[in-house]
Design an enzyme around this catalytic site. Sequence first.
Site, PDB file in Angstrom:
ATOM      1  N   CYS A  21     -15.803  -8.880   5.998  1.00  0.00           N
ATOM      2  CA  CYS A  21     -15.824  -9.485   4.669  1.00  0.00           C
ATOM      3  C   CYS A  21     -14.844  -8.767   3.756  1.00  0.00           C
ATOM      4  O   CYS A  21     -15.230  -8.268   2.705  1.00  0.00           O
ATOM      5  CB  CYS A  21     -17.190  -9.352   4.016  1.00  0.00           C
ATOM      6  SG  CYS A  21     -18.521  -9.902   5.034  1.00  0.00           S
ATOM      7  N   THR A  44       9.015 -18.226 -16.483  1.00  0.00           N
ATOM      8  CA  THR A  44       9.226 -17.219 -17.527  1.00  0.00           C
ATOM      9  C   THR A  44       8.588 -15.900 -17.102  1.00  0.00           C
ATOM     10  O   THR A  44       7.449 -15.875 -16.635  1.00  0.00           O
ATOM     11  CB  THR A  44       8.620 -17.708 -18.860  1.00  0.00           C
ATOM     12  OG1 THR A  44       9.263 -18.936 -19.194  1.00  0.00           O
ATOM     13  CG2 THR A  44       8.824 -16.702 -19.971  1.00  0.00           C
ATOM     14  N   GLN A 100       0.824  -1.213   0.000  1.00  0.00           N
ATOM     15  CA  GLN A 100       0.000   0.000   0.000  1.00  0.00           C
ATOM     16  C   GLN A 100       0.858   1.263   0.000  1.00  0.00           C
ATOM     17  O   GLN A 100       0.386   2.330  -0.380  1.00  0.00           O
ATOM     18  CB  GLN A 100      -0.916   0.027   1.238  1.00  0.00           C
ATOM     19  CG  GLN A 100      -2.032  -0.995   1.204  1.00  0.00           C
ATOM     20  CD  GLN A 100      -3.122  -0.666   0.189  1.00  0.00           C
ATOM     21  OE1 GLN A 100      -3.331   0.484  -0.188  1.00  0.00           O
ATOM     22  NE2 GLN A 100      -3.824  -1.689  -0.266  1.00  0.00           N
TER      23      GLN A 100
HETATM   24  N1  PLP Z   1      -0.365  -6.619   1.035  1.00  0.00           N
HETATM   25  C1  PLP Z   1      -1.184  -5.558   1.136  1.00  0.00           C
HETATM   26  C2  PLP Z   1      -0.971  -4.575   2.246  1.00  0.00           C
HETATM   27  C3  PLP Z   1      -2.211  -5.382   0.212  1.00  0.00           C
HETATM   28  O1  PLP Z   1      -3.035  -4.327   0.326  1.00  0.00           O
HETATM   29  C4  PLP Z   1      -2.377  -6.322  -0.828  1.00  0.00           C
HETATM   30  C5  PLP Z   1      -3.489  -6.201  -1.813  1.00  0.00           C
HETATM   31  O2  PLP Z   1      -4.565  -5.799  -1.484  1.00  0.00           O
HETATM   32  C6  PLP Z   1      -1.474  -7.403  -0.901  1.00  0.00           C
HETATM   33  C7  PLP Z   1      -0.483  -7.517   0.042  1.00  0.00           C
HETATM   34  C8  PLP Z   1      -1.576  -8.435  -1.987  1.00  0.00           C
HETATM   35  O3  PLP Z   1      -1.088  -7.922  -3.197  1.00  0.00           O
HETATM   36  P1  PLP Z   1      -1.556  -8.550  -4.600  1.00  0.00           P
HETATM   37  O4  PLP Z   1      -2.991  -8.185  -4.776  1.00  0.00           O
HETATM   38  O5  PLP Z   1      -0.665  -7.913  -5.607  1.00  0.00           O
HETATM   39  O6  PLP Z   1      -1.333 -10.019  -4.504  1.00  0.00           O
END
Ligand code: PLP
Length: 390
Positions: A327, A240, A182
């Site tokens: 949720c 890849t 984030q």
């Molecule tokens: N970590 C945080 C703080 C996230 O907000 C998110 C996605 O919402 C993720 C990890 C996961 O990332 P990705 O959606 O690229 O797998």
Amino acid sequence: MTDGSVYLDHAATTPLDRRVLEAMLPYLQGALAGGNPSSLHGPGAAAREAVEEARASVAGLIGASPQEIVFTSGGTEADNLAVLGLAAADPGKKHVAVSAVEHAAVRGAVEHLESRGYEVTRLGVDTDGRVSPEDLADALRPDTALVAVMWANNEVGTVQRVAELAGRCRERGVPFHADAVQAAGRLPVDVSRVPVSTLAISSHKLYGPQGVGALYVRGGVKLAPILFGGGQEGGFRSGTENVAGLVGFGAAARHAMEEMDDRIRHEEGLRETLASGALRLPGVRLNGHRNERLSNNVHLSVDGVEAESLVLFLDAMGYAVGSGSACASSTAGHKASPVLLAMGRGEDEAFNAVRISVGKDTTREEVEGFLGAFSTAVSRLRELSPLYIH
Ligand code: PLP
């Protein structure tokens, strides 16, 4: 957004920047498309060059060297690689410390280790959602394989004191992982100043394509791979490469770096308008740290209103926002996320929280329109609620 609604859920994902799409297109169709970066011939070399250019751009965004960037399929894989890979690299150590407010990508990987016999310390947070450096230092043990604390929280937007937390780990020789999914692109993240061992980022939070991310691995840090095969990405991540996706990620990282100050200023202005407007309604509270928070995040608890109903009501009025803590995804079932609970809130507050997250292209008119819709939706849903005292 294509359906014409006002998109205020940039914490979930950001729309693909047109400039990023244009950078990707030649690698999907046409002269530069189709080469495998591992091939020796011309098309392979062109693909390799594109991947390395993207690596340099992503490294630049976070103050890293290109050789410290391992491309992955996104933030989730980067978090999994860090948690599982750091643990596996030091198999004699069977303790992990992790904040109680981590994203499911870290939480799930840590739970997996727990199921394999690791002992886990879950670091509590204060009412703003921050981990105390003293608590972290107290939790460290001779057998601590790694510590994970996210840079900024995806729900409430709170930014952690990462430099201090990582510093405590470095003093004790314990690897520190920061989930900066984030944070990267939304605030300055500089690994040359903050002693993290590993750091996860994701392209689709900074106007790049989905399904592409990276793990920063500081030179000298011991990390075991979790995928095995052709040995791409320095052996840390076989498979890849997603060439067009990485070209997009690189372009997105470059724009984020160039435009960061303007984006922050723009988003903070909108965030403050949103927060002050929403807080004028009775029974509405802001969650997360008042100032140490992501520039684009407003997370609200709304008394007497169920988050899901509010999200759907606003959607019908043309505004897309996130449900804040209950949720967290359509796949999570009807469960309160641990984040607000860890901050000392009750289950009810987790079920009446919404997250509004603006982006670089959000306009003041959109925010003002939203505030009107929000007020209408909250009043209407409260009228219908048997529990709300009017
Ligand atoms: N970590 C945080 C703080 C996230 O907000 C998110 C996605 O919402 C993720 C990890 C996961 O990332 P990705 O959606 O690229 O797998």
